[in-house]
Design a protein around this motif. Structure first.
Motif, PDB file in Angstrom:
ATOM      1  N   THR A   1      46.577 -29.693  13.361  1.00  0.00           N
ATOM      2  CA  THR A   1      47.739 -28.862  13.683  1.00  0.00           C
ATOM      3  C   THR A   1      47.312 -27.400  13.747  1.00  0.00           C
ATOM      4  O   THR A   1      46.255 -27.014  13.236  1.00  0.00           O
ATOM      5  N   TRP A   2      48.150 -26.579  14.359  1.00  0.00           N
ATOM      6  CA  TRP A   2      47.853 -25.155  14.440  1.00  0.00           C
ATOM      7  C   TRP A   2      47.742 -24.544  13.050  1.00  0.00           C
ATOM      8  O   TRP A   2      46.949 -23.621  12.826  1.00  0.00           O
ATOM      9  N   GLY A   3      48.519 -25.050  12.098  1.00  0.00           N
ATOM     10  CA  GLY A   3      48.487 -24.505  10.761  1.00  0.00           C
ATOM     11  C   GLY A   3      47.209 -24.789  10.001  1.00  0.00           C
ATOM     12  O   GLY A   3      46.953 -24.174   8.958  1.00  0.00           O
ATOM     13  N   ASP A   4      46.386 -25.712  10.514  1.00  0.00           N
ATOM     14  CA  ASP A   4      45.108 -26.043   9.875  1.00  0.00           C
ATOM     15  C   ASP A   4      43.974 -25.124  10.321  1.00  0.00           C
ATOM     16  O   ASP A   4      42.858 -25.227   9.798  1.00  0.00           O
ATOM     17  N   LEU A   5      44.250 -24.247  11.288  1.00  0.00           N
ATOM     18  CA  LEU A   5      43.188 -23.497  11.952  1.00  0.00           C
ATOM     19  C   LEU A   5      43.170 -22.026  11.555  1.00  0.00           C
ATOM     20  O   LEU A   5      44.212 -21.417  11.322  1.00  0.00           O
ATOM     21  N   GLU A   6      41.957 -21.473  11.529  1.00  0.00           N
ATOM     22  CA  GLU A   6      41.758 -20.035  11.363  1.00  0.00           C
ATOM     23  C   GLU A   6      41.053 -19.496  12.603  1.00  0.00           C
ATOM     24  O   GLU A   6      40.025 -20.045  13.026  1.00  0.00           O
TER      25      GLU A   6
ATOM     26  N   TYR B   1      38.784 -21.228  17.017  1.00  0.00           N
ATOM     27  CA  TYR B   1      39.396 -21.515  15.718  1.00  0.00           C
ATOM     28  C   TYR B   1      38.524 -22.530  14.983  1.00  0.00           C
ATOM     29  O   TYR B   1      37.888 -23.381  15.606  1.00  0.00           O
ATOM     30  N   VAL B   2      38.556 -22.474  13.652  1.00  0.00           N
ATOM     31  CA  VAL B   2      37.881 -23.470  12.834  1.00  0.00           C
ATOM     32  C   VAL B   2      38.856 -23.914  11.753  1.00  0.00           C
ATOM     33  O   VAL B   2      39.612 -23.097  11.210  1.00  0.00           O
ATOM     34  N   THR B   3      38.849 -25.210  11.450  1.00  0.00           N
ATOM     35  CA  THR B   3      39.743 -25.707  10.412  1.00  0.00           C
ATOM     36  C   THR B   3      39.405 -25.075   9.068  1.00  0.00           C
ATOM     37  O   THR B   3      38.253 -24.794   8.761  1.00  0.00           O
TER      38      THR B   3
ATOM     39  N   GLN C   1      44.350 -21.020  34.033  1.00  0.00           N
ATOM     40  CA  GLN C   1      43.872 -22.354  33.697  1.00  0.00           C
ATOM     41  C   GLN C   1      43.241 -22.289  32.306  1.00  0.00           C
ATOM     42  O   GLN C   1      42.274 -21.559  32.090  1.00  0.00           O
ATOM     43  N   SER C   2      43.808 -23.054  31.380  1.00  0.00           N
ATOM     44  CA  SER C   2      43.396 -22.990  29.974  1.00  0.00           C
ATOM     45  C   SER C   2      42.800 -24.325  29.552  1.00  0.00           C
ATOM     46  O   SER C   2      43.412 -25.379  29.748  1.00  0.00           O
ATOM     47  N   TYR C   3      41.613 -24.258  28.952  1.00  0.00           N
ATOM     48  CA  TYR C   3      40.920 -25.443  28.457  1.00  0.00           C
ATOM     49  C   TYR C   3      41.055 -25.489  26.944  1.00  0.00           C
ATOM     50  O   TYR C   3      40.908 -24.466  26.273  1.00  0.00           O
ATOM     51  N   TYR C   4      41.273 -26.707  26.400  1.00  0.00           N
ATOM     52  CA  TYR C   4      41.460 -26.896  24.962  1.00  0.00           C
ATOM     53  C   TYR C   4      40.445 -27.929  24.490  1.00  0.00           C
ATOM     54  O   TYR C   4      40.527 -29.104  24.865  1.00  0.00           O
ATOM     55  N   LEU C   5      39.502 -27.497  23.658  1.00  0.00           N
ATOM     56  CA  LEU C   5      38.306 -28.287  23.403  1.00  0.00           C
ATOM     57  C   LEU C   5      38.011 -28.395  21.915  1.00  0.00           C
ATOM     58  O   LEU C   5      37.802 -27.389  21.239  1.00  0.00           O
ATOM     59  N   CYS C   6      38.012 -29.634  21.413  1.00  0.00           N
ATOM     60  CA  CYS C   6      37.707 -29.900  20.001  1.00  0.00           C
ATOM     61  C   CYS C   6      36.261 -30.331  19.855  1.00  0.00           C
ATOM     62  O   CYS C   6      35.824 -31.276  20.513  1.00  0.00           O
TER      63      CYS C   6
ATOM     64  N   SER D   1      32.314 -26.289   4.121  1.00  0.00           N
ATOM     65  CA  SER D   1      31.288 -27.316   3.962  1.00  0.00           C
ATOM     66  C   SER D   1      31.829 -28.628   4.506  1.00  0.00           C
ATOM     67  O   SER D   1      33.046 -28.842   4.572  1.00  0.00           O
ATOM     68  N   GLY D   2      30.920 -29.484   4.931  1.00  0.00           N
ATOM     69  CA  GLY D   2      31.313 -30.794   5.415  1.00  0.00           C
ATOM     70  C   GLY D   2      31.911 -30.775   6.812  1.00  0.00           C
ATOM     71  O   GLY D   2      31.717 -29.849   7.594  1.00  0.00           O
ATOM     72  N   HIS D   3      32.677 -31.822   7.106  1.00  0.00           N
ATOM     73  CA  HIS D   3      33.220 -32.068   8.448  1.00  0.00           C
ATOM     74  C   HIS D   3      34.402 -31.145   8.721  1.00  0.00           C
ATOM     75  O   HIS D   3      35.382 -31.118   7.974  1.00  0.00           O
ATOM     76  N   HIS D   4      34.314 -30.390   9.817  1.00  0.00           N
ATOM     77  CA  HIS D   4      35.391 -29.523  10.283  1.00  0.00           C
ATOM     78  C   HIS D   4      35.525 -29.658  11.791  1.00  0.00           C
ATOM     79  O   HIS D   4      34.656 -30.235  12.457  1.00  0.00           O
ATOM     80  N   VAL D   5      36.592 -29.111  12.332  1.00  0.00           N
ATOM     81  CA  VAL D   5      36.808 -29.083  13.778  1.00  0.00           C
ATOM     82  C   VAL D   5      36.763 -27.641  14.261  1.00  0.00           C
ATOM     83  O   VAL D   5      37.424 -26.767  13.689  1.00  0.00           O
ATOM     84  N   VAL D   6      35.962 -27.407  15.291  1.00  0.00           N
ATOM     85  CA  VAL D   6      35.959 -26.137  16.011  1.00  0.00           C
ATOM     86  C   VAL D   6      36.832 -26.336  17.249  1.00  0.00           C
ATOM     87  O   VAL D   6      36.562 -27.206  18.076  1.00  0.00           O
ATOM     88  N   PHE D   7      37.892 -25.552  17.340  1.00  0.00           N
ATOM     89  CA  PHE D   7      38.845 -25.671  18.442  1.00  0.00           C
ATOM     90  C   PHE D   7      38.717 -24.435  19.322  1.00  0.00           C
ATOM     91  O   PHE D   7      39.000 -23.323  18.891  1.00  0.00           O
TER      92      PHE D   7
END
Length: 220
Positions: free
Chosen positions: A164-169, A150-152, A209-214, A193-199
């Motif tokens: 939040t989950w709603g911020d992600l695509e 996902y990316v914000t 076993q699930s890993y959650y990585l920002c 553009s600019g600062h985003h989070v890759v989740f």
């Protein structure tokens, strides 16, 4: 779908930093029981470990890298155990298991060990383009049932807003990968553009076993 032999520059850097960690006598997970993380674009705790693991007592970190500084002060084991941010027996119900605002800690994983990764602020970023490669380093070679990336969305500001989950695509969902220490795949996230989070959610193959990585990125 592709998988790769171990990348020498990554493993050599990790080995050097782990050796440095031993010198400071701070507890961390035995590599025999180790797991993995996204190393490019680096997850928050791997990024802090990679850049400060051999110099984590340097007071300059407070000014040069304030988000890593607060993370090291909160719980150094979040960085020494950069490869252990996971939950078990989620059963694929990721949104049900991980509340909004706690995505980067995996929903208060390990008794809150990783809570500092949810902190809002100017995290160090990796420069990427609209098309970039996600790279996993998995010391235990678990393989993957799948990855979800996902990316914000454009307009989200990680320096002022909790994730939040709603911020992600959802921009990529892969198939399975066989056991390997290094796995990489390409993703595309245009229009940012600019600062985003890759989740990234990494569903390991050996157990539920699930890993959650920002990972913090800067789209140029």
């Amino acid at each position: 779908m592709q998988w790769h032999i171990p990348a020498k520059p990554v493993t050599a850097r990790i080995a050097a930093l782990l050796a440095a960690a031993m010198l400071f006598l701070i507890p961390w997970t035995d590599t025999a029981a180790a797991h993995g993380s996204i190393v490019d674009p680096a997850s928050r705790n791997y990024s802090c470990f990679d850049r400060w693991g051999s110099d984590h007592l340097n007071p300059d970190m407070a000014q040069e890298d304030p988000m890593c500084w607060q993370a090291w002060q909160d719980n150094p084991n979040a960085m020494w155990n950069w490869n252990g941010l996971y939950r078990e027996n989620v059963g694929g119900n990721h949104q049900g298991a991980i509340p909004d605002g706690t995505l980067c800690s995996g929903g208060n994983t390990e008794g809150g060990r990783y809570d500092s990764l949810d902190a809002v602020g100017p995290w160090h970023t990796t420069d990427v383009g609209s098309d970039f490669t996600v790279e996993l380093y998995d010391q235990a070679s678990h393989g993957a049932d799948y990855f979800q990336v996902y990316v914000t969305e454009e307009g989200f500001d990680p320096s002022t807003q909790p994730l939040t989950w709603g911020d992600l695509e959802l921009v990529e969902e892969t198939g399975a990968y066989p056991p390997a220490q290094n796995i990489s795949f390409d993703v595309s996230a245009p229009g940012r553009s600019g600062h985003h989070v890759v989740f990234t959610i990494w569903q390991a193959s050996h157990l539920d076993q699930s890993y959650y990585l920002c990972s913090d990125v800067n789209f140029g």
